[in-house]
Write a protein that holds these residues in place. Structure first.
Motif, PDB file in Angstrom:
ATOM      1  N   ALA A 204       2.995 -14.551  11.110  1.00 16.90           N
ATOM      2  CA  ALA A 204       2.266 -13.453  10.481  1.00 16.90           C
ATOM      3  C   ALA A 204       3.186 -12.556   9.658  1.00 16.90           C
ATOM      4  O   ALA A 204       2.707 -11.658   8.953  1.00 16.90           O
ATOM      5  N   GLY A 205       4.479 -12.772   9.746  1.00 15.99           N
ATOM      6  CA  GLY A 205       5.446 -11.941   9.040  1.00 15.99           C
ATOM      7  C   GLY A 205       5.668 -12.406   7.615  1.00 15.99           C
ATOM      8  O   GLY A 205       5.073 -13.380   7.149  1.00 15.99           O
ATOM      9  N   PRO A 206       6.555 -11.719   6.895  1.00 15.52           N
ATOM     10  CA  PRO A 206       6.839 -12.058   5.494  1.00 15.52           C
ATOM     11  C   PRO A 206       7.764 -13.269   5.399  1.00 15.52           C
ATOM     12  O   PRO A 206       8.952 -13.170   5.744  1.00 15.52           O
ATOM     13  N   PRO A 207       7.285 -14.423   4.960  1.00 12.75           N
ATOM     14  CA  PRO A 207       8.104 -15.635   4.988  1.00 12.75           C
ATOM     15  C   PRO A 207       9.359 -15.554   4.134  1.00 12.75           C
ATOM     16  O   PRO A 207      10.393 -16.113   4.497  1.00 12.75           O
ATOM     17  N   LEU A 208       9.300 -14.858   2.995  1.00 10.34           N
ATOM     18  CA  LEU A 208      10.489 -14.773   2.151  1.00 10.34           C
ATOM     19  C   LEU A 208      11.573 -13.931   2.816  1.00 10.34           C
ATOM     20  O   LEU A 208      12.763 -14.263   2.741  1.00 10.34           O
ATOM     21  N   GLU A 234      22.350 -10.777  -3.554  1.00 15.68           N
ATOM     22  CA  GLU A 234      21.703 -11.945  -4.168  1.00 15.68           C
ATOM     23  C   GLU A 234      20.374 -12.255  -3.487  1.00 15.68           C
ATOM     24  O   GLU A 234      19.347 -12.480  -4.154  1.00 15.68           O
ATOM     25  N   VAL A 235      20.369 -12.253  -2.162  1.00  9.76           N
ATOM     26  CA  VAL A 235      19.173 -12.595  -1.409  1.00  9.76           C
ATOM     27  C   VAL A 235      18.090 -11.538  -1.592  1.00  9.76           C
ATOM     28  O   VAL A 235      16.885 -11.842  -1.561  1.00  9.76           O
ATOM     29  N   ASP A 236      18.492 -10.297  -1.814  1.00 20.35           N
ATOM     30  CA  ASP A 236      17.532  -9.217  -2.010  1.00 20.35           C
ATOM     31  C   ASP A 236      16.587  -9.493  -3.180  1.00 20.35           C
ATOM     32  O   ASP A 236      15.444  -9.032  -3.195  1.00 20.35           O
ATOM     33  N   LYS A 237      17.059 -10.304  -4.135  1.00 21.55           N
ATOM     34  CA  LYS A 237      16.248 -10.599  -5.325  1.00 21.55           C
ATOM     35  C   LYS A 237      15.173 -11.647  -5.051  1.00 21.55           C
ATOM     36  O   LYS A 237      14.349 -11.931  -5.924  1.00 21.55           O
ATOM     37  N   THR A 238      15.164 -12.229  -3.846  1.00 26.74           N
ATOM     38  CA  THR A 238      14.233 -13.317  -3.538  1.00 26.74           C
ATOM     39  C   THR A 238      13.002 -12.860  -2.765  1.00 26.74           C
ATOM     40  O   THR A 238      12.168 -13.690  -2.412  1.00 26.74           O
ATOM     41  N   LEU A 239      12.859 -11.560  -2.515  1.00 19.58           N
ATOM     42  CA  LEU A 239      11.812 -11.081  -1.617  1.00 19.58           C
ATOM     43  C   LEU A 239      10.420 -11.073  -2.243  1.00 19.58           C
ATOM     44  O   LEU A 239       9.420 -11.022  -1.534  1.00 19.58           O
ATOM     45  N   GLY A 240      10.347 -11.105  -3.558  1.00 21.45           N
ATOM     46  CA  GLY A 240       9.072 -11.280  -4.242  1.00 21.45           C
ATOM     47  C   GLY A 240       8.059 -10.192  -3.962  1.00 21.45           C
ATOM     48  O   GLY A 240       8.387  -9.047  -3.623  1.00 21.45           O
ATOM     49  N   GLU A 241       6.772 -10.573  -4.082  1.00 20.65           N
ATOM     50  CA  GLU A 241       5.684  -9.616  -3.955  1.00 20.65           C
ATOM     51  C   GLU A 241       5.473  -9.152  -2.519  1.00 20.65           C
ATOM     52  O   GLU A 241       4.849  -8.110  -2.285  1.00 20.65           O
ATOM     53  N   ASP A 242       5.971  -9.920  -1.551  1.00 15.99           N
ATOM     54  CA  ASP A 242       5.781  -9.535  -0.149  1.00 15.99           C
ATOM     55  C   ASP A 242       6.384  -8.160   0.144  1.00 15.99           C
ATOM     56  O   ASP A 242       5.836  -7.405   0.960  1.00 15.99           O
ATOM     57  N   ALA A 243       7.519  -7.852  -0.480  1.00 14.84           N
ATOM     58  CA  ALA A 243       8.155  -6.554  -0.238  1.00 14.84           C
ATOM     59  C   ALA A 243       7.243  -5.423  -0.700  1.00 14.84           C
ATOM     60  O   ALA A 243       7.085  -4.405  -0.010  1.00 14.84           O
ATOM     61  N   ASN A 244       6.627  -5.585  -1.870  1.00 13.98           N
ATOM     62  CA  ASN A 244       5.694  -4.563  -2.360  1.00 13.98           C
ATOM     63  C   ASN A 244       4.469  -4.462  -1.453  1.00 13.98           C
ATOM     64  O   ASN A 244       3.964  -3.369  -1.177  1.00 13.98           O
ATOM     65  N   GLU A 245       3.986  -5.621  -0.977  1.00  9.25           N
ATOM     66  CA  GLU A 245       2.825  -5.637  -0.097  1.00  9.25           C
ATOM     67  C   GLU A 245       3.115  -4.905   1.207  1.00  9.25           C
ATOM     68  O   GLU A 245       2.269  -4.156   1.719  1.00  9.25           O
ATOM     69  N   GLY A 246       4.306  -5.073   1.752  1.00  6.78           N
ATOM     70  CA  GLY A 246       4.664  -4.399   2.995  1.00  6.78           C
ATOM     71  C   GLY A 246       4.641  -2.890   2.849  1.00  6.78           C
ATOM     72  O   GLY A 246       4.123  -2.173   3.713  1.00  6.78           O
ATOM     73  N   VAL A 247       5.190  -2.401   1.757  1.00 10.17           N
ATOM     74  CA  VAL A 247       5.203  -0.948   1.510  1.00 10.17           C
ATOM     75  C   VAL A 247       3.788  -0.442   1.269  1.00 10.17           C
ATOM     76  O   VAL A 247       3.371   0.595   1.817  1.00 10.17           O
ATOM     77  N   LEU A 248       3.016  -1.178   0.461  1.00  9.17           N
ATOM     78  CA  LEU A 248       1.655  -0.758   0.154  1.00  9.17           C
ATOM     79  C   LEU A 248       0.792  -0.720   1.415  1.00  9.17           C
ATOM     80  O   LEU A 248       0.004   0.227   1.618  1.00  9.17           O
ATOM     81  N   ALA A 249       0.939  -1.742   2.272  1.00 12.77           N
ATOM     82  CA  ALA A 249       0.162  -1.777   3.518  1.00 12.77           C
ATOM     83  C   ALA A 249       0.517  -0.593   4.407  1.00 12.77           C
ATOM     84  O   ALA A 249      -0.364   0.003   5.051  1.00 12.77           O
ATOM     85  N   PHE A 250       1.773  -0.228   4.449  1.00  8.52           N
ATOM     86  CA  PHE A 250       2.203   0.929   5.242  1.00  8.52           C
ATOM     87  C   PHE A 250       1.549   2.204   4.718  1.00  8.52           C
ATOM     88  O   PHE A 250       1.019   3.013   5.490  1.00  8.52           O
ATOM     89  N   LEU A 251       1.575   2.383   3.407  1.00 11.08           N
ATOM     90  CA  LEU A 251       1.006   3.601   2.813  1.00 11.08           C
ATOM     91  C   LEU A 251      -0.516   3.645   2.993  1.00 11.08           C
ATOM     92  O   LEU A 251      -1.092   4.735   3.144  1.00 11.08           O
ATOM     93  N   GLU A 252      -1.137   2.468   2.957  1.00 10.02           N
ATOM     94  CA  GLU A 252      -2.597   2.414   3.093  1.00 10.02           C
ATOM     95  C   GLU A 252      -3.050   2.285   4.546  1.00 10.02           C
ATOM     96  O   GLU A 252      -4.243   2.182   4.828  1.00 10.02           O
ATOM     97  N   LYS A 253      -2.085   2.292   5.464  1.00 11.01           N
ATOM     98  CA  LYS A 253      -2.357   2.242   6.901  1.00 11.01           C
ATOM     99  C   LYS A 253      -3.232   1.036   7.280  1.00 11.01           C
ATOM    100  O   LYS A 253      -4.256   1.146   7.935  1.00 11.01           O
ATOM    101  N   ARG A 254      -2.783  -0.147   6.827  1.00 10.98           N
ATOM    102  CA  ARG A 254      -3.484  -1.388   7.137  1.00 10.98           C
ATOM    103  C   ARG A 254      -2.467  -2.473   7.432  1.00 10.98           C
ATOM    104  O   ARG A 254      -1.290  -2.356   7.051  1.00 10.98           O
ATOM    105  N   PRO A 255      -2.875  -3.549   8.089  1.00 10.61           N
ATOM    106  CA  PRO A 255      -1.942  -4.673   8.310  1.00 10.61           C
ATOM    107  C   PRO A 255      -1.557  -5.312   6.972  1.00 10.61           C
ATOM    108  O   PRO A 255      -2.418  -5.459   6.094  1.00 10.61           O
ATOM    109  N   PRO A 256      -0.313  -5.702   6.817  1.00  8.28           N
ATOM    110  CA  PRO A 256       0.090  -6.368   5.563  1.00  8.28           C
ATOM    111  C   PRO A 256      -0.466  -7.778   5.484  1.00  8.28           C
ATOM    112  O   PRO A 256      -0.723  -8.423   6.491  1.00  8.28           O
TER     113      PRO A 256
END
Length: 261
Positions: A204-208, A234-256
């Motif tokens: 259920a976690g962020p695969p990237l 270098e690896v930080d550049k591979t996180l893709g959209e999941d990183a944005n989704e995690g932050v957005l889910a936190f702000l919107e108080k919902r599961p990512p």
């Protein structure tokens, strides 16, 4: 064999192993119970094939045996074949170790020799309290090879690694946990259930980000500190959209809802 996609529930047919898929979790079971799941070249080849052919959408992998043995080690009745197939064993173990998905060994009973080596190639190890682990090769006049010595010294201290290999004794689960051979010891018979629960949580976690952590630990541990920091950038550049989704889910108080992209 047919291809399987994300969310698939099903299995694939092999001779020495079973592969079952429950959504994003793959469970690969060693299946030579009459031999305490002793490993022969066919099993190594089938494991290599299984690890390389996981369905799309697989996010966690569990490797297990049965209640008597995860694996009692190499099948000495096929020792000539095992020696000839050494490169294939190394390739299989490397394929497992380099999976982008987290992998968990669920251990009951004996986990010896090549069985322990297979478990060490997994990211995490959970064992029932009556499990017995070790490398008994010294009692046969040789040392744990096919990468076993090198994987062991990356899991435990050098002095513990020498003790395990020098004496070839079985290490009980409690000691194995203290020595960092195991992540968790559970009640006998509960290793697979616990591993499945861990796998479900990881799936259920962020695969990237999980794949990034594997790289940072496995590759970074072999690098000088400054090179490790460069790898992190270098690896930080591979996180893709999941990183944005995690932050957005936190702000919107919902599961990512991580998509792996």
């Amino acid at each position: 064999m047919t291809s399987m996609s994300a969310g698939t529930t099903g299995s694939r047919r092999f001779v020495t192993i079973r592969c079952e898929f429950d959504g994003p979790v793959a469970v690969i079971t060693l299946n030579r119970p009459e031999k305490l799941n002793a490993m022969n070249p066919k099993m190594a080849a089938e494991l290599h094939h299984a690890f390389g052919g996981l369905p799309d959408g697989t996010r966690a992998v569990v490797v297990t045996g049965d209640e008597r043995a995860f694996s009692a080690g190499a099948d000495l009745a096929a020792s000539d074949e095992v020696e000839e197939a050494g490169a294939g064993w190394i390739d299989m173990l490397e394929r497992l170790a380099r999976l982008p998905q987290p992998s968990i060994a669920a251990i009951e009973g004996y986990c010896l020799g090549g069985g322990l080596l297979l478990a060490l190639a997994c990211d995490l190890r959970i064992a029932g309290a009556t499990a017995q682990l070790g490398f008994p090769e010294i009692k046969r006049g040789f040392f744990p090879g096919t990468g076993a010595s090198q994987r062991l010294i990356r899991a435990v201290s050098r002095s513990r690694a020498k003790e395990i290999m020098f004496f070839g004794r079985h290490v009980d689960a409690a000691a194995a946990e203290r020595w960092d051979l195991l992540n968790r010891v559970v009640e006998p018979g509960e290793a697979l259930t616990t591993a499945r629960a861990w796998a479900d949580e990881l799936a259920a976690g962020p695969p990237l980000a999980l794949a990034a952590i594997k790289r940072l630990v496995d590759e970074g541990a072999e690098l000088p500190f400054q090179d490790g920091l460069a790898l992190e950038r270098e690896v930080d550049k591979t996180l893709g959209e999941d990183a944005n989704e995690g932050v957005l889910a936190f702000l919107e108080k919902r599961p990512p809802r991580f998509q792996g992209r």
